[in-house]
Design a protein around this motif. Structure first.
Motif, PDB file in Angstrom:
ATOM      1  N   TYR A  31       1.330  -1.105  24.700  1.00 42.62           N
ATOM      2  CA  TYR A  31       0.832  -0.755  23.370  1.00 42.62           C
ATOM      3  C   TYR A  31       0.461   0.731  23.311  1.00 42.62           C
ATOM      4  O   TYR A  31       0.769   1.410  22.340  1.00 42.62           O
ATOM      5  CB  TYR A  31      -0.384  -1.627  23.030  1.00 42.62           C
ATOM      6  CG  TYR A  31      -1.020  -1.329  21.705  1.00 42.62           C
ATOM      7  CD1 TYR A  31      -0.481  -1.815  20.525  1.00 42.62           C
ATOM      8  CD2 TYR A  31      -2.179  -0.549  21.624  1.00 42.62           C
ATOM      9  CE1 TYR A  31      -1.070  -1.541  19.303  1.00 42.62           C
ATOM     10  CE2 TYR A  31      -2.769  -0.267  20.409  1.00 42.62           C
ATOM     11  CZ  TYR A  31      -2.220  -0.769  19.259  1.00 42.62           C
ATOM     12  OH  TYR A  31      -2.790  -0.490  18.053  1.00 42.62           O
ATOM     13  N   LEU A  53       3.259   3.162  22.485  1.00 41.60           N
ATOM     14  CA  LEU A  53       3.882   3.152  21.155  1.00 41.60           C
ATOM     15  C   LEU A  53       3.477   4.390  20.374  1.00 41.60           C
ATOM     16  O   LEU A  53       2.394   4.933  20.572  1.00 41.60           O
ATOM     17  CB  LEU A  53       3.445   1.910  20.381  1.00 41.60           C
ATOM     18  CG  LEU A  53       3.933   0.572  20.902  1.00 41.60           C
ATOM     19  CD1 LEU A  53       3.249  -0.573  20.154  1.00 41.60           C
ATOM     20  CD2 LEU A  53       5.441   0.450  20.783  1.00 41.60           C
ATOM     21  N   SER A  95       1.898   5.959  14.757  1.00 41.39           N
ATOM     22  CA  SER A  95       2.152   5.293  13.473  1.00 41.39           C
ATOM     23  C   SER A  95       2.404   3.799  13.654  1.00 41.39           C
ATOM     24  O   SER A  95       1.967   2.976  12.845  1.00 41.39           O
ATOM     25  CB  SER A  95       3.332   5.950  12.752  1.00 41.39           C
ATOM     26  OG  SER A  95       4.500   5.873  13.562  1.00 41.39           O
ATOM     27  N   THR A  96       3.081   3.438  14.740  1.00 39.68           N
ATOM     28  CA  THR A  96       3.344   2.021  15.019  1.00 39.68           C
ATOM     29  C   THR A  96       2.052   1.321  15.407  1.00 39.68           C
ATOM     30  O   THR A  96       1.795   0.188  14.981  1.00 39.68           O
ATOM     31  CB  THR A  96       4.392   1.878  16.139  1.00 39.68           C
ATOM     32  OG1 THR A  96       5.575   2.562  15.751  1.00 39.68           O
ATOM     33  CG2 THR A  96       4.708   0.418  16.414  1.00 39.68           C
ATOM     34  N   GLN A  97       1.220   1.973  16.203  1.00 37.73           N
ATOM     35  CA  GLN A  97      -0.062   1.388  16.580  1.00 37.73           C
ATOM     36  C   GLN A  97      -0.921   1.129  15.340  1.00 37.73           C
ATOM     37  O   GLN A  97      -1.536   0.069  15.218  1.00 37.73           O
ATOM     38  CB  GLN A  97      -0.810   2.309  17.547  1.00 37.73           C
ATOM     39  CG  GLN A  97      -0.181   2.402  18.914  1.00 37.73           C
ATOM     40  CD  GLN A  97      -0.973   3.300  19.842  1.00 37.73           C
ATOM     41  OE1 GLN A  97      -2.166   3.533  19.643  1.00 37.73           O
ATOM     42  NE2 GLN A  97      -0.310   3.829  20.857  1.00 37.73           N
ATOM     43  N   LEU A 155       0.123   0.641  12.261  1.00 36.32           N
ATOM     44  CA  LEU A 155       0.729  -0.455  11.504  1.00 36.32           C
ATOM     45  C   LEU A 155       0.372  -1.804  12.143  1.00 36.32           C
ATOM     46  O   LEU A 155      -0.023  -2.743  11.440  1.00 36.32           O
ATOM     47  CB  LEU A 155       2.246  -0.278  11.450  1.00 36.32           C
ATOM     48  CG  LEU A 155       3.020  -1.375  10.727  1.00 36.32           C
ATOM     49  CD1 LEU A 155       2.610  -1.438   9.265  1.00 36.32           C
ATOM     50  CD2 LEU A 155       4.505  -1.119  10.852  1.00 36.32           C
ATOM     51  N   LEU A 156       0.504  -1.902  13.450  1.00 33.81           N
ATOM     52  CA  LEU A 156       0.160  -3.156  14.136  1.00 33.81           C
ATOM     53  C   LEU A 156      -1.318  -3.503  13.978  1.00 33.81           C
ATOM     54  O   LEU A 156      -1.666  -4.658  13.734  1.00 33.81           O
ATOM     55  CB  LEU A 156       0.520  -3.054  15.625  1.00 33.81           C
ATOM     56  CG  LEU A 156       2.000  -3.074  15.966  1.00 33.81           C
ATOM     57  CD1 LEU A 156       2.208  -2.728  17.428  1.00 33.81           C
ATOM     58  CD2 LEU A 156       2.611  -4.418  15.637  1.00 33.81           C
TER      59      LEU A 156
END
Length: 77
Positions: free
Chosen positions: A59, A62, A65-67, A69-70
């Motif tokens: 994690y 990543l 931005s992906t973190q 979003l998740l």
């Protein structure tokens, strides 16, 4: 859960919004499930037991931005 597991040996499982299940909390009754499901679950649970749990380090790799979003969608932290 049974329907999702039944898809594994057929190769029809699709990733999606499913709750995370700790394999130690699931016990498959072989008398109630098709043999392919029992076999697939046994193989998966053994693999998970032998694999290191690296989700936190994965994690962290990543993109930010992906973190974000998740975290906003699933509360992952």
């Amino acid at each position: 859960m049974a329907n999702r597991l039944a898809q594994i040996p057929k190769g029809g499982w699709q990733a999606g919004d499913d709750p995370v299940v700790d394999p130690n909390c699931v016990d498959i009754n072989p008398q109630l499930m098709p043999p392919g499901v029992v076999s697939a679950w046994k193989s998966l649970s053994q693999s998970l037991e032998q694999s290191p749990n690296t989700w936190q380090s994965d994690y962290a790799k990543l993109p930010t931005s992906t973190q974000i979003l998740l975290k906003s969608k699933f509360g992952v932290a």
